[in-house]
Design a protein around this motif. Structure first.
Motif, PDB file in Angstrom:
ATOM      1  N   ILE A 124       0.838  -1.211   0.000  1.00 18.88           N
ATOM      2  CA  ILE A 124       0.000   0.000   0.000  1.00 18.88           C
ATOM      3  C   ILE A 124       0.866   1.252   0.000  1.00 18.88           C
ATOM      4  N   ASP A 125       1.907   1.247   0.821  1.00 20.06           N
ATOM      5  CA  ASP A 125       2.808   2.401   0.860  1.00 20.06           C
ATOM      6  C   ASP A 125       3.489   2.611  -0.492  1.00 20.06           C
ATOM      7  N   SER A 126       3.867   1.508  -1.137  1.00 18.89           N
ATOM      8  CA  SER A 126       4.545   1.611  -2.430  1.00 18.89           C
ATOM      9  C   SER A 126       3.626   2.149  -3.523  1.00 18.89           C
ATOM     10  N   ALA A 127       2.310   1.961  -3.330  1.00 17.76           N
ATOM     11  CA  ALA A 127       1.336   2.383  -4.344  1.00 17.76           C
ATOM     12  C   ALA A 127       0.817   3.793  -4.119  1.00 17.76           C
ATOM     13  N   LYS A 128       1.349   4.494  -3.135  1.00 13.32           N
ATOM     14  CA  LYS A 128       0.902   5.865  -2.909  1.00 13.32           C
ATOM     15  C   LYS A 128       1.154   6.708  -4.157  1.00 13.32           C
ATOM     16  N   GLY A 129       0.168   7.550  -4.481  1.00 10.72           N
ATOM     17  CA  GLY A 129       0.265   8.353  -5.681  1.00 10.72           C
ATOM     18  C   GLY A 129      -0.400   7.716  -6.881  1.00 10.72           C
ATOM     19  N   THR A 130      -0.832   6.442  -6.756  1.00 10.93           N
ATOM     20  CA  THR A 130      -1.604   5.789  -7.814  1.00 10.93           C
ATOM     21  C   THR A 130      -3.077   5.843  -7.450  1.00 10.93           C
ATOM     22  N   GLN A 131      -3.907   5.248  -8.299  1.00 11.03           N
ATOM     23  CA  GLN A 131      -5.345   5.240  -8.064  1.00 11.03           C
ATOM     24  C   GLN A 131      -5.786   4.122  -7.119  1.00 11.03           C
ATOM     25  N   LEU A 132      -4.869   3.303  -6.616  1.00 10.50           N
ATOM     26  CA  LEU A 132      -5.227   2.104  -5.853  1.00 10.50           C
ATOM     27  C   LEU A 132      -6.027   2.438  -4.595  1.00 10.50           C
ATOM     28  N   VAL A 133      -7.146   1.733  -4.429  1.00  6.34           N
ATOM     29  CA  VAL A 133      -7.949   1.799  -3.210  1.00  6.34           C
ATOM     30  C   VAL A 133      -7.726   0.494  -2.449  1.00  6.34           C
ATOM     31  N   ALA A 134      -7.225   0.577  -1.228  1.00  5.70           N
ATOM     32  CA  ALA A 134      -6.965  -0.611  -0.417  1.00  5.70           C
ATOM     33  C   ALA A 134      -8.129  -0.844   0.538  1.00  5.70           C
ATOM     34  N   VAL A 135      -8.649  -2.073   0.561  1.00  7.78           N
ATOM     35  CA  VAL A 135      -9.808  -2.422   1.375  1.00  7.78           C
ATOM     36  C   VAL A 135      -9.409  -3.510   2.373  1.00  7.78           C
ATOM     37  N   GLU A 136      -9.395  -3.155   3.651  1.00  6.62           N
ATOM     38  CA  GLU A 136      -9.109  -4.123   4.717  1.00  6.62           C
ATOM     39  C   GLU A 136     -10.447  -4.683   5.197  1.00  6.62           C
ATOM     40  N   ALA A 137     -10.744  -5.935   4.812  1.00  4.82           N
ATOM     41  CA  ALA A 137     -12.076  -6.500   5.041  1.00  4.82           C
ATOM     42  C   ALA A 137     -12.422  -6.634   6.521  1.00  4.82           C
ATOM     43  N   SER A 138     -11.426  -6.851   7.368  1.00  3.27           N
ATOM     44  CA  SER A 138     -11.689  -7.051   8.799  1.00  3.27           C
ATOM     45  C   SER A 138     -11.720  -5.746   9.584  1.00  3.27           C
ATOM     46  N   LYS A 139     -11.565  -4.626   8.903  1.00  2.17           N
ATOM     47  CA  LYS A 139     -11.516  -3.338   9.598  1.00  2.17           C
ATOM     48  C   LYS A 139     -12.802  -3.124  10.402  1.00  2.17           C
TER      49      LYS A 139
END
Length: 370
Positions: A124-139
């Motif tokens: 996730i940190d490496s993808a900063k600045g891209t369009q990636l949305v990270a979803v943590e299912a157990s959040k």
């Protein structure tokens, strides 16, 4: 529609940087969609399509349960790909530089969290600045402490529960005593492969799987608002099946003769808590963890004292420890599946999450009524 942005230069630069920094591993690149069974609601002809960029959401998921939940939400309205290859134990997997670049080029990453994917925060940190949305299912779920440091006296506690003869009440007490019922714990990100001392196996309780599905649905609806209504309709239909599964577990395990079960891998704490059972693990959260001689002796003593006739082991790892204990006490070994990935047998039998969970229910009912 959220259009997929192809960032060739950014992705190539990221891949080169990651390779140089040693982020790659010996694991293979991402596999096709876990080869979901043809009869399952998760099966979809698009699984066989080549990776051609379209206006659909490009979704990467970490391992099989996340694929099942996500695919049932999106149907054919998005492309879903599982990162961890079929047959690979998820606790052991690390993304290669190519995997990380492909995730960064995707629209959405769905992962369980609670320490299951120790690599997630780095990606996730490496993808900063891209369009990636990270979803943590157990959040937002109450994440339990694991039993990595507790297993040496766990069998003693379970033994005490039996001697007291108060199975239903003591099952709850046992979970509180060994730390597996701690609620409100902030599970955060960035744990390594020991899960940071937390138990990530929330998907094994159908009531919690429902909450994971809703969390994933909300994130996907935000990423693709024009499909939000369809996602909700699909989620409602799948959750109705999960709710029936939950009711079947409650009914099937309510009046069993015994409430404890011995398992090789401490993956069933949430299931045990939800249905008033006591998990007696041979080892800890890691399926590859080898129990000490003292731990083995305690489990054997407990099993003999309480005439345990079934020792559970799980798929994707060796059953040798469970077989050894079963042989020592004249019991049998049987599968209790943590559903961390589909096996070839699962796929050939057209099994999915719902089917495997029903197999788990029948296995528990048999063992707890012997």
């Amino acid at each position: 529609m959220l259009n997929v942005k192809i960032r060739h230069l950014a992705v190539l630069s990221l891949a080169a940087m990651l390779i140089a920094s040693g982020c790659g591993s010996k694991n293979t690149a991402s596999n096709a969609e876990e080869a979901a069974p043809a009869s399952s609601a998760t099966a979809d002809p698009s699984a066989a399509e080549p990776a051609v960029k379209t206006d659909k959401l490009d979704i990467k998921v970490s391992f099989y349960p996340m694929y099942e939940f996500t695919k049932n939400i999106v149907g054919d309205l998005a492309d879903v790909e599982t990162l961890i290859p079929a047959g690979i134990e998820p606790h052991d997997w690390e993304p290669t530089a190519q995997d990380m670049a492909e995730i960064s080029a995707a629209d959405v990453l769905v992962y369980n969290g609670a320490g299951m994917e120790g690599w997630a925060q780095q990606v996730i940190d490496s993808a900063k600045g891209t369009q990636l949305v990270a979803v943590e299912a157990s959040k937002g779920l109450d994440i339990m402490e694991g039993v990595e440091e507790e297993e040496e006296h766990h069998a003693d506690e379970a033994d005490h529960d039996h001697e007291a003869g108060e199975h239903a009440e003591e099952a709850e007490h046992n979970h509180e005593a060994d730390g597996t019922a701690e609620e409100g714990h902030d599970h955060g990100h960035g744990h390594d492969h020991d899960h940071g001392g937390l138990d990530p196996h929330v998907w094994l309780a159908p009531s919690l799987a429902i909450k994971e599905v809703r969390t994933i649905e909300a994130a996907l609806a935000a990423a693709s608002p024009e499909n939000a209504a369809a996602f909700q309709t699909n989620s409602d239909a799948y959750i109705a099946k999960l709710e029936q599964l939950d009711q079947d577990f409650k009914a099937g395990l309510k009046d069993t003769k015994r409430k404890d079960f011995i398992t090789q891998h401490a993956a069933f704490g949430y299931l045990a808590k939800e249905y008033g059972l006591t998990q007696v693990p041979i080892a800890g959260l890691s399926p590859e963890q080898e129990p000490s001689a003292a731990q083995m002796a305690k489990i054997v003593e407990f099993a003999k004292a309480h005439k345990v006739k079934t020792i559970f082991f799980e798929t994707l790892v060796s059953s040798s420890v469970a077989d050894t204990i079963a042989g020592e006490i004249g019991a049998k070994s049987a599968v209790l599946n943590p559903i961390e990935g589909l096996t070839e047998a699962d796929r050939s039998s057209n099994l999915d999450y719902l089917g495997i969970m029903r197999q788990n229910l029948e296995a528990l009912k048999t063992a707890l009524n012997e």
